[in-house]
Design a protein around this motif. Structure first.
Motif, PDB file in Angstrom:
ATOM      1  N   VAL A 171       1.483  -3.521  12.858  1.00  0.00           N
ATOM      2  CA  VAL A 171       1.963  -4.684  12.084  1.00  0.00           C
ATOM      3  C   VAL A 171       1.600  -3.751  10.890  1.00  0.00           C
ATOM      4  O   VAL A 171       1.538  -3.843  10.143  1.00  0.00           O
ATOM      5  CB  VAL A 171       0.291  -6.252  12.320  1.00  0.00           C
ATOM      6  CG1 VAL A 171       0.729  -6.862  11.244  1.00  0.00           C
ATOM      7  CG2 VAL A 171       0.187  -5.723  13.487  1.00  0.00           C
ATOM      8  N   ILE A 172       3.022  -5.102  10.679  1.00  0.00           N
ATOM      9  CA  ILE A 172       3.071  -4.850   8.854  1.00  0.00           C
ATOM     10  C   ILE A 172       3.396  -5.918   7.717  1.00  0.00           C
ATOM     11  O   ILE A 172       3.700  -7.052   8.291  1.00  0.00           O
ATOM     12  CB  ILE A 172       4.765  -4.602   8.796  1.00  0.00           C
ATOM     13  CG1 ILE A 172       5.120  -2.864   9.648  1.00  0.00           C
ATOM     14  CG2 ILE A 172       5.366  -3.625   7.135  1.00  0.00           C
ATOM     15  CD1 ILE A 172       6.682  -2.609   9.830  1.00  0.00           C
ATOM     16  N   GLU A 173       2.287  -6.029   7.086  1.00  0.00           N
ATOM     17  CA  GLU A 173       2.137  -6.548   6.258  1.00  0.00           C
ATOM     18  C   GLU A 173       2.785  -7.101   4.464  1.00  0.00           C
ATOM     19  O   GLU A 173       3.000  -6.100   4.400  1.00  0.00           O
ATOM     20  CB  GLU A 173       0.657  -7.174   5.710  1.00  0.00           C
ATOM     21  CG  GLU A 173       0.128  -7.686   4.607  1.00  0.00           C
ATOM     22  CD  GLU A 173       0.155  -7.741   3.389  1.00  0.00           C
ATOM     23  OE1 GLU A 173       0.597  -8.649   2.337  1.00  0.00           O
ATOM     24  OE2 GLU A 173       0.170  -5.918   2.948  1.00  0.00           O
ATOM     25  N   ALA A 174       3.542  -8.195   4.623  1.00  0.00           N
ATOM     26  CA  ALA A 174       4.620  -8.541   3.601  1.00  0.00           C
ATOM     27  C   ALA A 174       4.060  -9.498   2.698  1.00  0.00           C
ATOM     28  O   ALA A 174       4.911 -10.452   3.101  1.00  0.00           O
ATOM     29  CB  ALA A 174       5.872  -7.744   3.618  1.00  0.00           C
ATOM     30  N   VAL A 175       3.066 -10.066   2.371  1.00  0.00           N
ATOM     31  CA  VAL A 175       2.484 -12.060   2.083  1.00  0.00           C
ATOM     32  C   VAL A 175       2.298 -11.494   0.295  1.00  0.00           C
ATOM     33  O   VAL A 175       2.632 -10.167  -0.394  1.00  0.00           O
ATOM     34  CB  VAL A 175       1.265 -12.132   2.273  1.00  0.00           C
ATOM     35  CG1 VAL A 175       1.252 -12.225   4.150  1.00  0.00           C
ATOM     36  CG2 VAL A 175      -0.082 -11.090   2.236  1.00  0.00           C
ATOM     37  N   VAL A 176       2.018 -12.506   0.291  1.00  0.00           N
ATOM     38  CA  VAL A 176       1.577 -12.637  -1.665  1.00  0.00           C
ATOM     39  C   VAL A 176       0.810 -10.916  -1.504  1.00  0.00           C
ATOM     40  O   VAL A 176      -0.388 -11.135  -1.243  1.00  0.00           O
ATOM     41  CB  VAL A 176       1.579 -13.851  -2.292  1.00  0.00           C
ATOM     42  CG1 VAL A 176       0.891 -14.625  -1.329  1.00  0.00           C
ATOM     43  CG2 VAL A 176       0.455 -13.883  -2.737  1.00  0.00           C
ATOM     44  N   GLU A 177       1.420 -10.724  -3.836  1.00  0.00           N
ATOM     45  CA  GLU A 177       1.174  -9.318  -4.448  1.00  0.00           C
ATOM     46  C   GLU A 177      -0.554  -9.498  -4.504  1.00  0.00           C
ATOM     47  O   GLU A 177      -0.665  -9.941  -5.929  1.00  0.00           O
ATOM     48  CB  GLU A 177       1.477  -8.887  -5.213  1.00  0.00           C
ATOM     49  CG  GLU A 177       0.859  -7.355  -5.723  1.00  0.00           C
ATOM     50  CD  GLU A 177       1.265  -6.612  -4.168  1.00  0.00           C
ATOM     51  OE1 GLU A 177       1.721  -6.414  -3.312  1.00  0.00           O
ATOM     52  OE2 GLU A 177       1.173  -4.955  -4.635  1.00  0.00           O
ATOM     53  N   ASP A 178      -1.596 -10.442  -3.807  1.00  0.00           N
ATOM     54  CA  ASP A 178      -3.069 -10.368  -4.403  1.00  0.00           C
ATOM     55  C   ASP A 178      -3.508  -9.657  -3.158  1.00  0.00           C
ATOM     56  O   ASP A 178      -3.974  -9.743  -1.915  1.00  0.00           O
ATOM     57  CB  ASP A 178      -3.385 -11.954  -3.654  1.00  0.00           C
ATOM     58  CG  ASP A 178      -4.513 -12.444  -4.240  1.00  0.00           C
ATOM     59  OD1 ASP A 178      -4.695 -13.639  -4.743  1.00  0.00           O
ATOM     60  OD2 ASP A 178      -5.439 -11.825  -3.992  1.00  0.00           O
ATOM     61  N   LEU A 179      -4.542  -9.072  -3.830  1.00  0.00           N
ATOM     62  CA  LEU A 179      -5.796  -8.546  -3.419  1.00  0.00           C
ATOM     63  C   LEU A 179      -6.367  -9.527  -2.295  1.00  0.00           C
ATOM     64  O   LEU A 179      -6.747  -8.304  -1.020  1.00  0.00           O
ATOM     65  CB  LEU A 179      -6.458  -7.312  -4.296  1.00  0.00           C
ATOM     66  CG  LEU A 179      -7.905  -6.110  -3.671  1.00  0.00           C
ATOM     67  CD1 LEU A 179      -6.410  -5.671  -2.633  1.00  0.00           C
ATOM     68  CD2 LEU A 179      -8.251  -5.576  -4.935  1.00  0.00           C
TER      69      LEU A 179
END
Ligand code: NAI
Length: 506
Positions: A88-96
């Motif tokens: 699974v590759i995650e590419a959601v908003v840049e928020d820790l």
């Protein structure tokens, strides 16, 4: 060849997630695309189908291939639907926190052997992985925009990532047609770290009033072979993206002076002059087209003065041949006559310092950047000092433009423009090798593919000479007294011994 991961989940159907889903399907994986925004995954899938249909129309795909690709991408609505994925590759908003919560949920759904990856560009992979019970199965998998065209991906090992996970991701990248480079989990990874020098040093030069934005761009394009000047590049990426990256890397490296951002971009960001997308940046874009300021023409000079070249000039024999070939009368005395145009060619030093140290008449002294081989460059760069007389400046400009080559005349600066920018890039790259952020080979590959520089940064240093790079930096430190120019031990040792910057210790 069977595909490494047959079932791949991609979370986030924005610009990056779509691109990753596209190349994963093209590699032969079944792709499940998920987005928390209702309908976004389905729209993402539609955009991919449209992309493939375009390739069908152009004859790059046949109908069967197009159908096969379409059947490999499915939009799903919940994390539970990803249960059978082996990657699974995650590419959601840049928020820790958003990413951590997502990975926590994901881990409770997928099998224990599934590999988890994040496309984060600026967060710590180690910090994201602390949300997991099995952090060893997670790595960074950092693609670039647009994913199908930017053929490089950084595989980032977090503190606990198992090397096998990185190996598998690298193999899969190859199946997707991308080159994988291996990076340690450090701020900016490889490309965004190595890319710090170009813009920040150009901003420093502009900030000192050495030359205007367009002149700096022309010099770096024509003299050093960059495809885009730093200000053209900043306009293209837009300051709302690039200024925060500059600040973030500077802070993450605890205010390392080499990465110090500029008040120029801070102010322009505040003013909304973001670049091409707002119609105004370092250039103006009426009707979307860049308006380039006209270049000042070479002055007309009826009679050229005789020319005297400092014995300490860089590439002196070459400079003497050039001046002779351009038809000027060369003086051969130990000191210039009272009428002579005095030429100096320093490495790292400014014209003022050279004139003072060599006890030359500063009013007649002009500098030329000869770090770059004159035969290999499309532009010559001259620098005056604050005392240089107008007639001497014009004479030098007319002389060096007399064979039709472009000439820029800048204000005095340690290292002119190309020396400063190139030495900064080479120094940052050298320090990345010193810190072991990645291997020299991966650094070169990542920068060429990710930033499109004319050479990898170490090859750039070798081209201009590691010893010259070191000399430029030492002298810049003297001129500016600024720790940003202190040479990295990697460059210092290789430069001092005359070794290639890719030289590894046995
Ligand atoms: P984007 O804003 O185009 O897309 C993000 C998508 O994620 C949106 O569709 C949003 O609805 C969805 N999303 C947000 N939270 C979610 C959640 N909890 N679960 C599922 N979906 C969620 O962003 P973009 O540009 O595609 O960037 C995504 C990631 O890739 C970020 O981490 C970014 O830093 C990184 N990245 C971006 C690059 C770029 O040039 N845009 C380059 C390299 C990495």
């Amino acid at each position: 060849m069977t595909v490494k991961f047959s079932n791949v989940g991609v979370i986030g159907a924005g610009a990056m997630g779509r691109g990753i889903a596209q190349i994963a399907a093209q590699a032969g994986s079944q792709v499940l695309l998920l987005d928390s925004f209702e309908g976004a995954a389905a729209r993402g899938r539609e955009a991919l189908l449209a992309q493939w249909r375009k390739q069908l129309d152009k004859g790059k795909l046949d109908a069967a291939q197009c159908d096969a690709l379409a059947s490999r991408v499915q939009a799903v609505e919940s994390v539970q639907a990803l249960a059978a994925c082996d990657l699974v590759i995650e590419a959601v908003v840049e928020d820790l926190e958003v990413k951590r919560a997502l990975f926590r949920e994901l881990e409770s759904v997928v099998s224990p052997s599934a590999i988890l990856a994040s496309n984060t560009s600026s967060l710590s992979v180690t910090a994201i992985a602390t949300a997991l019970k099995q952090p060893q199965r997670m790595a960074g998998f950092h693609f670039f925009n647009p994913v199908p065209l930017m053929k490089v991906v950084e595989v980032v090992a977090g503190f606990k990532t198992e090397p096998e996970v990185c190996r598998q991701l690298a193999d899969y990248a190859g199946q997707m047609g991308h080159s994988a480079v291996q990076a340690k989990d450090t701020p900016g990874f490889i490309v965004n770290h190595a890319g710090r020098g170009y813009g920040t040093e150009a901003l420093r030069i502009a900030g000192e009033g050495v030359a205007d934005f367009a002149t700096i761009d022309r010099i770096l394009r024509d003299q050093a072979g960059f495809r885009l000047g730093p200000f053209e590049l900043l306009d293209l990426t837009a300051l709302d993206v690039s200024h925060p990256v500059m600040e973030s890397i500077y802070r993450q490296y605890y205010e390392e002076p080499r990465f110090r951002p500029s008040v120029i971009t801070a102010q322009r960001l505040a003013a909304g002059a973001l670049g091409r997308k707002t119609g105004e940046g370092f250039y103006r874009y009426p009707d979307g087209e860049m308006q380039k300021p006209a270049e000042p023409p070479a002055p007309k000079v009826d009679t050229l003065p005789p020319v005297w070249v400092s014995p300490r000039a860089a590439r002196r024999p070459e400079l003497l041949r050039l001046v002779h070939a351009l038809g000027a009368q060369l003086e051969s005395g130990a000191a210039p006559s009272g009428a002579a145009l005095i030429l100096v060619a320093p490495l790292g030093f400014d014209v003022t310092t050279v004139a003072a140290v060599e006890r030359l008449d500063a009013t007649r002294t002009v500098g030329i950047d000869l770090m770059v081989d004159d035969a290999a460059t499309r532009r010559r760069v001259l620098a005056t000092n604050p005392a240089t007389r107008r007639d001497m400046r014009d004479a030098a400009h007319a002389l060096f433009a007399s064979d039709g080559k472009a000439v820029s005349v800048i204000r005095d600066s340690g290292g002119f423009v190309t020396q400063r920018v190139v030495a900064t890039i080479v120094n940052i790259a050298s320090d990345m090798c010193q810190q072991g952020v990645c291997s020299p080979a991966d650094l070169e590959l990542a920068v060429r593919l990710g930033l499109g520089y004319p050479q990898g940064p170490l090859a750039m240093g070798d081209l201009y000479g590691p010893t010259n790079m070191l000399e430029v930096l030492f002298n810049l430190q003297t001129v500016y007294g600024d720790p940003r120019y202190r040479p990295s031990p990697w460059l210092r040792r290789r430069g001092a011994l005359g070794l290639s910057l890719t030289h590894l210790e046995e």
